[in-house]
Design an enzyme around this catalytic site. Structure first.
Site, PDB file in Angstrom:
ATOM      1  N   ASP A 131       0.836  -1.193   0.000  1.00 56.74           N
ATOM      2  CA  ASP A 131       0.000   0.000   0.000  1.00 56.74           C
ATOM      3  C   ASP A 131       0.873   1.245   0.000  1.00 56.74           C
ATOM      4  OD1 ASP A 131      -2.637  -0.747  -0.188  1.00 56.74           O
ATOM      5  OD2 ASP A 131      -2.899  -1.030   1.960  1.00 56.74           O
ATOM      6  N   ARG A 183      -1.343  -0.648  -8.935  1.00 55.03           N
ATOM      7  CA  ARG A 183      -2.702  -0.252  -8.590  1.00 55.03           C
ATOM      8  C   ARG A 183      -2.759   1.268  -8.638  1.00 55.03           C
ATOM      9  NH1 ARG A 183      -5.505   1.339  -3.570  1.00 55.03           N
ATOM     10  NH2 ARG A 183      -7.613   0.470  -3.549  1.00 55.03           N
TER      11      ARG A 183
END
Length: 311
Positions: A131, A183
């Protein structure tokens, strides 16, 4: 002022205790956080899988303050991976924040923890996404990914790029050259204007430009957005370029626009939902709101839109 107030609330143990024990407040929170245990997250993933939607599980907790907490987080995620191995209906897919693995304490410790996780992920033929956090972590996270993890673990590991950051176009250039799995999200963190675009229109404009490049040239990119205009743009792009639906996926947050998730899946697109869980759910929600108070209107607006579109 609003941001400071939200952050103050996030630090009040009495309010935390009240929210965790109050039925209505817990029901609201569990709309966006699966629960406090791995079992709750896995059950949420099972429910999604029954409708053909995949999931990425995220143990809440970041910016750990000591090595023992980083080791404990690593061990919890290893235990989660063991549980996921026993689930026939869900993929092994997790999201992990580098600061949770000790990036702010010791870069070598953080790398060792990620290698422990990725050795297990690779043995399960699964996937782990690093992340992305605030801009102070961006370069260190990309250095960790491109310099150590991606060369060793290949398509078992991916990273996140935020279109709000001015640097992201150059970062995407480098990641495309590596064949990295990316992402793409807009980014929820409040950053200085010299680092990030202050105007939403510029954030969206860069998102669309990066999205098109990733769809055309990327290695199974994840298009993370609830913005219907951008999703429609992506649909037109893949139709125009002849990009098959198995070459990318849309990603959304747990509990946000479930109607849209289901519509996309019914139309043949791959959809993955990010499922946060853990005992840190109250501070997590409050910090997400504090990072950008407009998120309050975003969440409430999406709940209302979903309700209005329900049969």
């Amino acid at each position: 002022m609003l941001r400071r107030g939200i952050l103050w609330l996030s630090e009040q143990q009495r309010i935390h205790d009240f929210v965790r024990s109050h039925g209505l407040a817990r029901r609201f929170a569990t709309r966006f956080v699966a629960g406090e245990t791995a079992d709750a997250a896995i059950e949420a993933a099972r429910t999604l899988a029954s409708g053909g939607i995949t999931a990425s599980l995220d143990l809440l907790g970041e910016s750990v303050t000591d090595r023992a907490a980083a080791r404990a987080a690593r061990d919890q995620i290893l235990a989660l991976l063991d549980q996921m191995e026993d689930e026939a209906t869900i993929e092994t897919n997790v999201s992990v924040k580098p600061s949770q693995m000790g990036l702010d304490l010791d870069a070598d410790l953080c790398r060792a923890h990620f290698r422990d996780l990725l050795d297990r992920v690779r043995s399960l033929k699964g996937f782990l996404r690093l992340d992305m956090e605030g801009a102070t972590h961006t370069q260190r996270t990309l250095d960790l990914f491109t310099g150590h993890l991606q060369p060793e673990y290949g398509d078992h590991v991916g990273v996140v790029i935020q279109s709000a950051l001015r640097r992201s176009s150059d970062d995407v250039d480098r990641l495309l050259a590596l064949g990295a799995r990316v992402r793409l999200c807009k980014g929820a963190y409040r950053e200085a204007s010299d680092i990030a675009f202050p105007d939403k229109r510029d954030v969206d404009r860069q998102y669309v430009a990066l999205m098109e490049r990733l769809l055309r040239e990327g290695n199974y990119p994840a298009i993370a957005t609830h913005d219907e205009a951008i999703i429609a743009h992506a649909q037109r792009c893949v139709a125009r370029e002849g990009i098959a639906p198995d070459r990318f996926e849309f990603q959304m947050l747990h509990g946000v626009r479930r109607d849209l998730q289901n519509r996309l899946r019914a139309s043949g697109y791959r959809v993955r939902v990010y499922i946060p869980f853990g005992t840190h759910w109250y501070p997590y929600l409050m910090r997400r709101l504090a990072e950008r108070p407009a998120n309050i209107a975003f969440i409430l607006g999406n709940v209302i839109r979903e309700g209005l579109s329900a049969p």
